[in-house]
Design an enzyme around this catalytic site. Sequence first.
Site, PDB file in Angstrom:
ATOM      1  N   GLY A 175       0.705  -1.074   0.131  1.00 34.78           N
ATOM      2  CA  GLY A 175      -0.025  -0.158   0.089  1.00 34.78           C
ATOM      3  C   GLY A 175       0.955   1.405  -0.111  1.00 34.78           C
ATOM      4  O   GLY A 175       0.343   2.368  -0.034  1.00 34.78           O
ATOM      5  N   CYS A 176       2.162   1.221  -0.081  1.00 29.59           N
ATOM      6  CA  CYS A 176       2.908   2.347  -0.020  1.00 29.59           C
ATOM      7  C   CYS A 176       3.304   2.532  -1.260  1.00 29.59           C
ATOM      8  O   CYS A 176       4.050   1.651  -2.185  1.00 29.59           O
ATOM      9  CB  CYS A 176       4.433   2.164   0.905  1.00 29.59           C
ATOM     10  N   VAL A 177       3.324   3.743  -1.696  1.00 31.25           N
ATOM     11  CA  VAL A 177       3.762   4.099  -3.052  1.00 31.25           C
ATOM     12  C   VAL A 177       5.045   4.733  -3.014  1.00 31.25           C
ATOM     13  O   VAL A 177       5.701   5.050  -2.325  1.00 31.25           O
ATOM     14  CB  VAL A 177       2.868   5.301  -3.691  1.00 31.25           C
TER      15      VAL A 177
END
Length: 111
Positions: free
Chosen positions: A109-111
């Site tokens: 979920g981290c970009v």
Amino acid sequence: MAAYTVDGKDYEHDEEGYILDVNDWNSDLAKTIADAEGLDMTDEHWEVVNFLREYYSEYQIAPAVRVLVKAVKKKLGADKGSNKYLYELFPYGPAKQACKIAGLPKPTGCV
């Protein structure tokens, strides 16, 4: 492939700086990664990094920031389990930056 070099040993990492093998992690490597991130590791930083290592060992996943804040709050108390506190320690994202220093994969979920 890029690598961090610590005491003459190379530790390969991906293009974002996450080491490829979580089992290669050690505190000297963590200090090298923190230096590359522009962070001076304090006891408070180590507390979060060690917490993340324990969390990963138990759940086999690097937590996203929301899960991290909740888990830190439960284990270390409300004063440390807040976005504000964790972002002060890891300004480029407590989950993302702290996981990198802890030798863990990039959180989902981290970009």
